[in-house]
Structures are given as C-alpha cells and as structure tokens.
Design an enzyme around this catalytic site. Structure first.
Site, PDB file in Angstrom:
ATOM      1  N   LYS A 183      -0.375  -0.535   4.478  1.00 17.65           N
ATOM      2  CA  LYS A 183      -0.325   0.917   4.686  1.00 17.65           C
ATOM      3  C   LYS A 183      -1.701   1.494   5.070  1.00 17.65           C
ATOM      4  O   LYS A 183      -2.715   0.817   4.959  1.00 17.65           O
ATOM      5  CB  LYS A 183       0.191   1.598   3.411  1.00 17.65           C
TER       6      LYS A 183
HETATM    7  C1  LIG Z   1       9.728   3.899   5.074  1.00 24.43           C
HETATM    8  C2  LIG Z   1       9.421   3.212   3.785  1.00 24.43           C
HETATM    9  N1  LIG Z   1      10.060   3.591   2.660  1.00 24.43           N
HETATM   10  C3  LIG Z   1       9.814   3.028   1.482  1.00 24.43           C
HETATM   11  C4  LIG Z   1       8.908   2.007   1.357  1.00 24.43           C
HETATM   12  C5  LIG Z   1       8.738   1.360   0.007  1.00 24.43           C
HETATM   13  O1  LIG Z   1       7.430   1.353  -0.428  1.00 24.43           O
HETATM   14  P1  LIG Z   1       6.938   0.194  -1.467  1.00 24.43           P
HETATM   15  O2  LIG Z   1       6.922  -1.087  -0.696  1.00 24.43           O
HETATM   16  O3  LIG Z   1       5.578   0.669  -1.860  1.00 24.43           O
HETATM   17  O4  LIG Z   1       7.898   0.182  -2.577  1.00 24.43           O
HETATM   18  C6  LIG Z   1       8.208   1.563   2.484  1.00 24.43           C
HETATM   19  C7  LIG Z   1       7.198   0.501   2.365  1.00 24.43           C
HETATM   20  O5  LIG Z   1       7.199  -0.538   2.824  1.00 24.43           O
HETATM   21  C8  LIG Z   1       8.496   2.156   3.734  1.00 24.43           C
HETATM   22  O6  LIG Z   1       7.883   1.724   4.843  1.00 24.43           O
END
Ligand SMILES: Cc1ncc(COP(=O)(O)O)c(C=O)c1O
Length: 372
Positions: A183
């Site tokens: 990210k």
């Molecule tokens: C659009 C979107 N939603 C939700 C997430 C979930 O985040 P995390 O991987 O921190 O749980 C991500 C991350 O990869 C994402 O790109």
C-alpha cells in the site's frame, strides 16, 4: 521465494533507518501494544486527512468489518457494493450475515456505477459500500444522494482527492484504509478507519478491543468485540511512514507518468484513466487491460521469462467459487466488470521504479504482445 537481482518485483515498500529506530524505541520501551503510539498515529492520520477521528485497526478487512457494524449492518441486510474489488470488501458484509449486492462498474473509472448501485437498492439495503479502486476516487457525492449509510473502502486510496477538493476519507462516513506492504503507506499489516462521528469512533475502539469500553476496568466487557488492535510497533512504523507519505505518493505518481509515456504506443492496451477535472488519484497500482484476444495467463508467463513480475488483478468477486456457491452468481451478470476483470494485469509499481525499469517492462510487454 527469492527474487533474482534482475527481476522487477510487483511491489516494494519504502522503509529505512527511521522505521528501524522507531521500532527499536518501542521494543526498548517494553510497551508493545495498547501504548501511546496508537493514539499518536490515529491523531496524525486524522490531521493529515482533515477529519475529526481515526481508529487504528489490525487490517483493512478488520476496519471494514467494524465500520459496517458501526453503521448498523446485521443479519439479512443488503449492502450494495462493487464486484470489482479485493474480496475483503464483500466478505466484510458476509461476516455480519448480510448479503453483498453487487452492481456493475463504470468502464472508465472501474468504480461502482452510481446509477447501477441506485437500481440495486431495495427496502433491505442497509448500506452502500463504494470502493475507491486502484486509488481513483469513487463518486461518493452521487452515493450520498441515495440517502443511505455509506462505508467507503479506501484501502487502495490514500492520497486521493475528490473533485470538490475533499481528500478521500474525509467526507465523514466511515472510510477504511489498509496498510499491507504493497500500500501507499505500510505498517506490515494494519488499517485505519476515519470518521466524523465520535460515537462511531467510540464503538469501533471498543469493538476492536474485545468490547471493552475505554473507561472500563480490565476485563470488564459490555458488548461483543474482537481483537482487531494495531500494535504500538506497527503504529510507530505508521507514524514514520506518514512523514514520508508525500514523497512516496510523488514517487508513485512519477512511476505512473513514466508508464503512460512508455506504454502509450502499444495498440489495444488500455491504461488507467486519467484524472478528470479536479479529481486526483492516489496512485496504488498500475493496472492495464490487455488488448482483446490476448491470452492473459500466457502474457504473465512470458513477462516472467523477461524477469518482469505481473499478476491478474482483480478477479471479479461474484465469479469466485465461494460467491457462486453461496449466492448463486454466474457469468453475464455484470458485463463491464467481467470484461475488465478478464483482461487486467498489474505491472511492477512502487516509488523509485526507475525509468530504465519502466522501459524494460514496456519493451517486454510490447514483445510479448507481438508488437516489439
Ligand atoms: C480494495 C481493498 N479492500 C480491502 C482490502 C483489505 O485490506 P487488508 O489486506 O489490510 O485486510 C484491500 C487490501 O488488500 C483492498 O485492496
């Protein structure tokens, strides 16, 4: 898996001595969790966006779960959302036994189409969950006109700005950011939910910590909760990353500009949409749609042979086995999403990607597509 020296990786976090020192300080302090770095990171993040509150959580997924609960999503509700997203956005509704109701996307921005979303609203719709996909701001103002609670999935959109100048995540609805290592800002794993509503912040802070109220004595819990806490180690990294954020965002934007230049000549290749008007994308990934008729798996394999990493990104959520089985989805329901999802690949993308590396990727892609 080892990466050979010449291989261009898909993503690479920017981490340096400042993060090392910050982590070392936390280790020396002995307070690894529930310490002062968490509120410090929350306050700095909220201030950066210009929003009243922020709650740090263990992942973007955890943040989505808490935010949906905070707007009242529960058993049997419907949540209208995009099928072109990372699976976590839809899963978060399923965690609460709600049904994710998909609507098709806008072919230019690849975000949930407000008209399609409006048509999917029923009396059971409890919330709208637009996703700022690939860092391009969703048209939240249009969703606001539907008069329903909104949770924004801003996991990919740190640094993005709406056309009215408001940063993504600062409109007041719960907006969820993710800090996984690919990210714009990373804490390894982690997330943050921003909100204008003090009661939402209070509920999320309690539910991330086993349902414990802030003023309650140890192990007294007045509601159901989870362990969705972000540690002080991660928060300390986040504070340093926040200081670096402008530089990292500029580095991503510069890499995107190099790609636009280098890939412009490949016939049939579709590049990420340009910013329209005052909108600013918070660059996250560089995803292209391959020319119609090309074999994506073969393209990815051939790029690998040129030492270029790439991957299909993103698959349509409604066509994943779990969603087909649980909700009876099938091909043809969301034609724009399905067409885009079948042709999209993510190319190597991170701050500091050099012009030479971009040239190598472009040359490899051109050659693989028979246009070398
Ligand atoms: C659009 C979107 N939603 C939700 C997430 C979930 O985040 P995390 O991987 O921190 O749980 C991500 C991350 O990869 C994402 O790109």
């Amino acid at each position: 898996m080892s990466i050979d020296a010449d291989e261009i990786p898909l993503a690479r976090p920017v981490l340096g001595e400042a993060e090392e020192q910050a982590v070392a300080e936390v280790l020396r302090s002995g307070q690894l969790s529930l310490g002062p770095r968490v509120p410090a990171f929350e306050q700095a993040f909220a201030a950066r966006l210009g929003v009243a509150h922020a709650s740090a959580v263990s992942s973007g997924t955890a943040g989505l779960h808490l935010a949906l609960r905070a707007v009242g999503v529960s058993d049997g509700d419907e949540v209208v959302t995009s099928p072109f997203s990372f699976v976590a956005s839809a899963n978060a509704a399923v965690f609460e036994r709600a049904r994710p109701v998909f609507a098709d996307i806008d072919p230019r921005t690849l975000n949930l189409d407000p008209d399609a979303a409006a048509a999917a609203v029923t009396p059971r719709t409890r919330a709208l969950l637009p996703v700022h996909i690939f860092g391009y701001p969703a048209d939240v103002a249009a969703f606001e006109r539907l008069g329903l609670p909104i949770v924004e999935d801003a996991c990919e959109a740190l640094g993005a700005i709406h056309d009215d100048g408001i940063p993504v995540g600062a409109r007041g609805h719960p907006a969820v950011f993710g800090f996984y290592a690919n990210k714009q800002l990373t804490t390894g794993e982690g997330g943050m939910v921003t909100t204008a509503d003090a009661a939402v912040k209070e509920r999320m802070d309690s539910e991330r910590n086993q349902g414990r109220a802030p003023d309650m004595s140890w192990l007294d819990h007045d509601r159901l909760g989870f362990n969705y806490r972000l540690s002080d180690i991660a928060s300390a990294i986040g504070l340093i990353q926040l200081e670096r954020l402008d530089g990292m965002l500029a580095g991503r934007a510069a890499a995107a500009a190099l790609y636009r230049e280098a890939l412009g000549g490949i016939e049939g290749l579709e590049l990420p949409c340009e910013d329209s008007g005052e909108v600013r994308r918070g660059w996250f990934v560089f995803v292209v749609q391959l020319p119609r008729g090309s074999d994506r798996d073969e393209t990815i394999r051939a790029l690998r042979a040129h030492d270029v990493q790439s991957k299909p990104y993103l698959p349509a959520i409604h066509l994943m086995s779990y969603y087909r089985e649980q909700f009876g989805h099938r091909e043809g329901e969301f034609p724009v999403c399905e067409d885009v999802a079948a042709r999209s690949i993510a190319l190597p993308f991170f701050p500091g990607l050099s012009e030479g590396q971009v040239q190598r990727v472009a040359a490899a892609l051109g050659a693989v597509l028979g246009q070398g």
